[in-house]
Design a protein around this motif. Sequence first.
Motif, PDB file in Angstrom:
ATOM      1  N   ILE A  40     -23.881  69.233  62.481  1.00 46.89           N
ATOM      2  CA  ILE A  40     -23.481  68.757  63.965  1.00 46.89           C
ATOM      3  C   ILE A  40     -22.751  69.331  64.726  1.00 46.89           C
ATOM      4  O   ILE A  40     -22.304  69.201  65.765  1.00 46.89           O
ATOM      5  CB  ILE A  40     -23.339  67.216  63.857  1.00 46.89           C
ATOM      6  CG1 ILE A  40     -22.089  67.095  63.282  1.00 46.89           C
ATOM      7  CG2 ILE A  40     -24.530  66.392  63.261  1.00 46.89           C
ATOM      8  CD1 ILE A  40     -21.504  65.709  63.352  1.00 46.89           C
ATOM      9  N   LYS A  41     -22.204  70.572  64.035  1.00 48.61           N
ATOM     10  CA  LYS A  41     -20.846  71.421  64.793  1.00 48.61           C
ATOM     11  C   LYS A  41     -19.995  70.355  64.971  1.00 48.61           C
ATOM     12  O   LYS A  41     -19.628  70.747  66.376  1.00 48.61           O
ATOM     13  CB  LYS A  41     -21.616  72.235  65.884  1.00 48.61           C
ATOM     14  CG  LYS A  41     -22.546  73.111  65.345  1.00 48.61           C
ATOM     15  CD  LYS A  41     -22.290  74.181  64.729  1.00 48.61           C
ATOM     16  CE  LYS A  41     -23.435  75.571  64.747  1.00 48.61           C
ATOM     17  NZ  LYS A  41     -23.967  75.677  63.209  1.00 48.61           N
ATOM     18  N   GLY A  42     -19.392  69.437  64.364  1.00 45.60           N
ATOM     19  CA  GLY A  42     -18.444  68.595  64.955  1.00 45.60           C
ATOM     20  C   GLY A  42     -17.842  67.827  63.703  1.00 45.60           C
ATOM     21  O   GLY A  42     -18.354  68.173  62.247  1.00 45.60           O
ATOM     22  N   ARG A  84     -16.948  64.351  61.466  1.00 50.27           N
ATOM     23  CA  ARG A  84     -17.379  63.016  60.852  1.00 50.27           C
ATOM     24  C   ARG A  84     -16.304  62.395  60.207  1.00 50.27           C
ATOM     25  O   ARG A  84     -15.793  62.795  59.386  1.00 50.27           O
ATOM     26  CB  ARG A  84     -18.562  63.098  60.222  1.00 50.27           C
ATOM     27  CG  ARG A  84     -20.059  63.415  60.906  1.00 50.27           C
ATOM     28  CD  ARG A  84     -21.258  63.374  59.803  1.00 50.27           C
ATOM     29  NE  ARG A  84     -22.413  63.367  60.319  1.00 50.27           N
ATOM     30  CZ  ARG A  84     -23.246  63.886  59.828  1.00 50.27           C
ATOM     31  NH1 ARG A  84     -23.598  64.222  58.754  1.00 50.27           N
ATOM     32  NH2 ARG A  84     -24.405  64.151  60.496  1.00 50.27           N
ATOM     33  N   SER A 111     -18.108  59.691  64.591  1.00 49.83           N
ATOM     34  CA  SER A 111     -18.616  61.130  64.650  1.00 49.83           C
ATOM     35  C   SER A 111     -18.883  61.716  66.083  1.00 49.83           C
ATOM     36  O   SER A 111     -18.622  60.774  67.103  1.00 49.83           O
ATOM     37  CB  SER A 111     -20.122  60.822  64.141  1.00 49.83           C
ATOM     38  OG  SER A 111     -20.628  62.291  64.163  1.00 49.83           O
ATOM     39  N   ASP A 112     -18.830  63.053  66.151  1.00 52.31           N
ATOM     40  CA  ASP A 112     -19.200  63.698  67.334  1.00 52.31           C
ATOM     41  C   ASP A 112     -20.610  63.595  67.827  1.00 52.31           C
ATOM     42  O   ASP A 112     -20.889  63.933  68.843  1.00 52.31           O
ATOM     43  CB  ASP A 112     -18.700  64.909  67.201  1.00 52.31           C
ATOM     44  CG  ASP A 112     -17.205  65.281  67.167  1.00 52.31           C
ATOM     45  OD1 ASP A 112     -16.512  64.388  67.541  1.00 52.31           O
ATOM     46  OD2 ASP A 112     -16.716  66.417  66.666  1.00 52.31           O
ATOM     47  N   SER A 113     -21.554  62.945  66.911  1.00 52.79           N
ATOM     48  CA  SER A 113     -22.967  62.990  67.317  1.00 52.79           C
ATOM     49  C   SER A 113     -23.383  61.487  67.173  1.00 52.79           C
ATOM     50  O   SER A 113     -23.086  60.788  66.322  1.00 52.79           O
ATOM     51  CB  SER A 113     -23.675  63.598  66.169  1.00 52.79           C
ATOM     52  OG  SER A 113     -24.930  63.724  66.474  1.00 52.79           O
ATOM     53  N   LYS A 114     -24.260  61.261  68.189  1.00 54.58           N
ATOM     54  CA  LYS A 114     -25.048  59.549  68.017  1.00 54.58           C
ATOM     55  C   LYS A 114     -26.286  60.132  68.300  1.00 54.58           C
ATOM     56  O   LYS A 114     -26.877  60.745  68.647  1.00 54.58           O
ATOM     57  CB  LYS A 114     -24.523  58.810  69.011  1.00 54.58           C
ATOM     58  CG  LYS A 114     -23.137  58.176  68.752  1.00 54.58           C
ATOM     59  CD  LYS A 114     -22.688  57.169  69.760  1.00 54.58           C
ATOM     60  CE  LYS A 114     -21.294  56.729  69.556  1.00 54.58           C
ATOM     61  NZ  LYS A 114     -21.069  55.732  70.648  1.00 54.58           N
ATOM     62  N   ASP A 115     -27.263  59.197  67.378  1.00 54.41           N
ATOM     63  CA  ASP A 115     -28.741  59.100  67.593  1.00 54.41           C
ATOM     64  C   ASP A 115     -29.207  58.401  68.877  1.00 54.41           C
ATOM     65  O   ASP A 115     -28.300  57.981  69.627  1.00 54.41           O
ATOM     66  CB  ASP A 115     -29.447  58.551  66.436  1.00 54.41           C
ATOM     67  CG  ASP A 115     -29.269  57.321  66.235  1.00 54.41           C
ATOM     68  OD1 ASP A 115     -28.809  56.455  66.920  1.00 54.41           O
ATOM     69  OD2 ASP A 115     -29.867  56.581  65.125  1.00 54.41           O
ATOM     70  N   ASN A 129     -24.504  59.463  63.816  1.00 54.63           N
ATOM     71  CA  ASN A 129     -25.227  60.427  62.759  1.00 54.63           C
ATOM     72  C   ASN A 129     -24.027  61.444  62.182  1.00 54.63           C
ATOM     73  O   ASN A 129     -23.483  61.953  62.809  1.00 54.63           O
ATOM     74  CB  ASN A 129     -26.650  60.463  62.790  1.00 54.63           C
ATOM     75  CG  ASN A 129     -26.551  61.292  64.194  1.00 54.63           C
ATOM     76  OD1 ASN A 129     -25.777  61.855  64.921  1.00 54.63           O
ATOM     77  ND2 ASN A 129     -27.893  61.400  64.712  1.00 54.63           N
TER      78      ASN A 129
END
Length: 75
Positions: free
Chosen positions: A31-33, A35, A65-69, A75
């Motif tokens: 995710i390049k971030g 978690r 996280s730097d990412s969400k779905d 995620n």
Amino acid sequence: MPEIFVYCKTCGKKVKAVVLTVHEKEYDESIKGYRRTGMVRVLEHNIGFRKTCSDTSQIKAIVSSDSKDENGVFN
């Protein structure tokens, strides 16, 4: 205690969970971030008309996280 959303392992629905512990932050190349994982307790939740899922187990989940779905779950 902070609450987050996770997916129930029994019924597969998006449910609220209470964060119990938080582990160290780790970089994830996919995710390049960053978690952060931790232990959470799934809260009792509805799965349909007048039915509840009784799975209130403790699971390891992503708590930050730097990412969400698309459903707003980390995620």
